[in-house]
Design a protein around this motif. Structure first.
Motif, PDB file in Angstrom:
ATOM      1  N   MET A  96      51.868 -11.332  94.467  1.00 36.04           N
ATOM      2  CA  MET A  96      52.805 -10.372  95.080  1.00 36.04           C
ATOM      3  C   MET A  96      52.634 -10.270  96.591  1.00 36.04           C
ATOM      4  O   MET A  96      53.336  -9.524  97.262  1.00 36.04           O
ATOM      5  CB  MET A  96      52.664  -9.017  94.417  1.00 36.04           C
ATOM      6  N   GLU A 140      54.862  -5.511  79.216  1.00 40.65           N
ATOM      7  CA  GLU A 140      53.712  -4.860  78.568  1.00 40.65           C
ATOM      8  C   GLU A 140      53.444  -3.495  79.212  1.00 40.65           C
ATOM      9  O   GLU A 140      53.127  -2.520  78.521  1.00 40.65           O
ATOM     10  CB  GLU A 140      52.449  -5.730  78.727  1.00 40.65           C
ATOM     11  N   THR A 180      48.123  -1.591  88.231  1.00 44.12           N
ATOM     12  CA  THR A 180      48.754  -2.525  87.294  1.00 44.12           C
ATOM     13  C   THR A 180      48.302  -3.930  87.637  1.00 44.12           C
ATOM     14  O   THR A 180      48.171  -4.281  88.808  1.00 44.12           O
ATOM     15  CB  THR A 180      50.297  -2.501  87.329  1.00 44.12           C
ATOM     16  N   GLY A 231      45.927  -7.684  86.712  1.00 40.48           N
ATOM     17  CA  GLY A 231      44.534  -8.101  86.808  1.00 40.48           C
ATOM     18  C   GLY A 231      43.706  -7.749  85.597  1.00 40.48           C
ATOM     19  O   GLY A 231      42.480  -7.659  85.678  1.00 40.48           O
ATOM     20  N   PRO A 235      55.600  -6.657  83.328  1.00 42.62           N
ATOM     21  CA  PRO A 235      56.418  -5.458  83.136  1.00 42.62           C
ATOM     22  C   PRO A 235      56.744  -5.188  81.670  1.00 42.62           C
ATOM     23  O   PRO A 235      56.793  -4.033  81.253  1.00 42.62           O
ATOM     24  CB  PRO A 235      57.695  -5.777  83.930  1.00 42.62           C
ATOM     25  N   VAL A 294      47.975  -5.067  91.529  1.00 43.62           N
ATOM     26  CA  VAL A 294      46.956  -6.096  91.768  1.00 43.62           C
ATOM     27  C   VAL A 294      47.535  -7.478  91.468  1.00 43.62           C
ATOM     28  O   VAL A 294      48.118  -7.697  90.407  1.00 43.62           O
ATOM     29  CB  VAL A 294      45.719  -5.853  90.861  1.00 43.62           C
ATOM     30  N   ASP A 315      56.639  -6.809  93.780  1.00 45.14           N
ATOM     31  CA  ASP A 315      55.998  -5.798  92.942  1.00 45.14           C
ATOM     32  C   ASP A 315      57.062  -4.816  92.460  1.00 45.14           C
ATOM     33  O   ASP A 315      57.408  -3.871  93.153  1.00 45.14           O
ATOM     34  CB  ASP A 315      54.923  -5.085  93.785  1.00 45.14           C
ATOM     35  N   THR A 316      57.581  -5.066  91.279  1.00 43.10           N
ATOM     36  CA  THR A 316      58.608  -4.159  90.739  1.00 43.10           C
ATOM     37  C   THR A 316      57.967  -3.057  89.893  1.00 43.10           C
ATOM     38  O   THR A 316      58.579  -2.023  89.664  1.00 43.10           O
ATOM     39  CB  THR A 316      59.621  -4.925  89.866  1.00 43.10           C
ATOM     40  N   ASN A 317      56.718  -3.295  89.444  1.00 44.14           N
ATOM     41  CA  ASN A 317      56.068  -2.295  88.597  1.00 44.14           C
ATOM     42  C   ASN A 317      55.964  -0.942  89.285  1.00 44.14           C
ATOM     43  O   ASN A 317      56.195   0.101  88.677  1.00 44.14           O
ATOM     44  CB  ASN A 317      54.646  -2.748  88.237  1.00 44.14           C
TER      45      ASN A 317
END
Ligand code: ATP
Length: 416
Positions: free
Chosen positions: A12, A156, A66, A68, A154, A8, A19-21
């Protein structure tokens, strides 16, 4: 099990943020035997986010969001998930106390706006955030679907996933054993490779086969997932052996090593050395060789000779002839390689001269025309390559990779 990931954040959807997460989460989930069937990136838009959540929970038994979860108006994840699930939220005093405590620790007053972050979905479990304020949330739907909310940063998200989600997922997921196999291939195009091996790997749903291609370099990855390690190992070695038999010497590594390392090991084994004379690649080959620890045992050095004047003054080529006839031809490549070998007193030399583009740069040839020479005491071989014009960097990368490929071929007696 299958999963969907929703990243989210409007940033991105711009050209500035990636968006690497979800890449990291995919890797973690794959290790647990979970396949990611879809990834979504949704901007900070209430209805679109709510719709995405509704669709994902209908489509997969595990959904991870992930981002937001911040304290501001545009941090919509909590509200949209609540709306999509049709559940209310409640204010959790202990969560708020943890957030406030974090601020007190850093001697700052806690902003009232952060109270938003202590709102938890009814029935969800708050996941502590060791690195930030926003707690994660774990919600299990009555039909068993697990929905996980994680923070966006990332730094966190990763520790929260590892500390809080991984153990929970390991408890609920069936134990799976995973075995992997990989091969790196040079000297063929992705389509050539695929037409050779796809009749074999498409017969297997397990292992999953992934083919990744870069400039002149292809990686094949197999991943088998079974109830026991023995079965998983057996499956990857069965399919791996079939791929080995089809590709033979074109596979240069099963350990994931880059080609310069493999060529270096070959030189070391034979007690031989190499030098380079580089025009179009401007030292890329030397850079790749020197990235390998211990390369001084087999790499003598690079002559980076870009202009005709440097080709003449460093390598002793005839400048007038180069000025007259151009420097992109078979004869120049061969002369550069032979000069480098003689001056460096190496067993082998590799030389590259070509037109990287985007324009012809005064040469007679089209951009993408590259001559690569390999010289040894007994033989000098030159190959002319025609790479697609347009992408200067890609032509240079292709050239360096092909030069390494040809050197390996020559050392193993396949070019002569
Ligand atoms: P915060 O409390 O910091 O606001 P948050 O959960 O609201 O946390 P976001 O505001 O969505 O997170 O994102 C904060 C930052 O985290 C973003 O600016 C971005 O740098 C990074 N980030 C968010 N999502 C991703 C992602 N999917 N991949 C990589 N980085 C991300």
């Amino acid at each position: 099990m299958r999963a969907e990931i929703i990243a989210v954040g409007s940033e991105m959807l711009t050209a500035d943020r990636v968006d690497t997460n979800s890449l990291w989460l995919t890797q973690q989930l794959n290790l647990l035997g979970v396949e990611v069937q879809a990834k979504h990136i949704i901007g900070d838009h209430r209805q679109r986010l709510q719709d995405a959540v509704a669709q994902s929970i209908a489509a997969a038994p595990l959904v991870i969001l992930t981002g937001g979860l911040g304290p501001t108006e545009d941090d919509l994840t909590r509200d949209c998930v609540a709306a999509a699930l049709g559940v209310a939220m409640h204010f959790e005093e202990p969560v708020w106390e943890t957030i406030a405590e974090r601020y007190r620790k850093f001697r700052r007053t806690v902003p009232e706006i952060n109270r938003r972050q202590a709102w938890i979905l009814d029935g969800a479990e708050a996941l502590p955030n060791a690195r930030g304020t926003a707690p994660g949330q774990w919600f299990t739907l009555p039909n068993g679907v697990a929905l996980i909310l994680l923070p966006g940063p990332p730094g966190e998200m990763k520790p929260m996933f590892s500390a809080e989600c991984l153990p929970r997922l390991q408890r609920v997921l069936p134990v799976v054993a995973i075995a992997t196999w990989q091969a790196r291939v040079s000297g063929m195009s992705e389509s050539e490779l695929d037409s050779l091996i796809s009749p074999v790997y498409t017969q297997y749903e397990n292992p999953i086969t992934t083919v990744l291609a870069k400039a002149g370099d292809i990686e094949i990855h197999l991943r088998a997932q079974c109830a026991t390690q023995g079965e998983a190992d057996q499956l990857v070695s069965e399919l791996g052996a079939k791929i080995d038999a089809l590709l033979e010497y074109r596979i240069y590594s099963h350990q994931g090593d880059p080609l310069e390392k493999v060529v270096g090991a070959l030189l070391l084994e034979r007690g031989e050395t190499v030098a380079t004379a580089e025009s179009i690649t401007g030292g890329m080959l030397g850079q790749r060789f020197t990235s390998v620890p211990g390369c001084s045992q087999w790499f003598e050095g690079a002559f980076v000779t870009y202009t005709n004047r440097m080709k003449a003054s460093l390598l002793g080529l005839d400048q007038q002839k180069l000025d007259r006839e151009g420097a992109v031809n078979e004869e120049t490549a061969a002369a550069m390689a032979n000069a480098a070998r003689r001056l460096a007193r190496s067993h082998w030399a590799v030389a590259l001269t070509g037109v990287a583009g985007p324009d012809k740069g005064g040469e007679a040839h089209d951009p993408g025309t590259v001559y690569i020479a390999i010289a040894s005491a007994t033989v000098t071989l030159v190959r002319r390559m025609n790479y697609p014009a347009g992408d200067r960097e890609r032509i240079r990368q292709f050239s360096a990779q092909t030069a390494l490929h040809l050197l390996r071929e020559a050392m193993q007696g396949r070019l002569i």
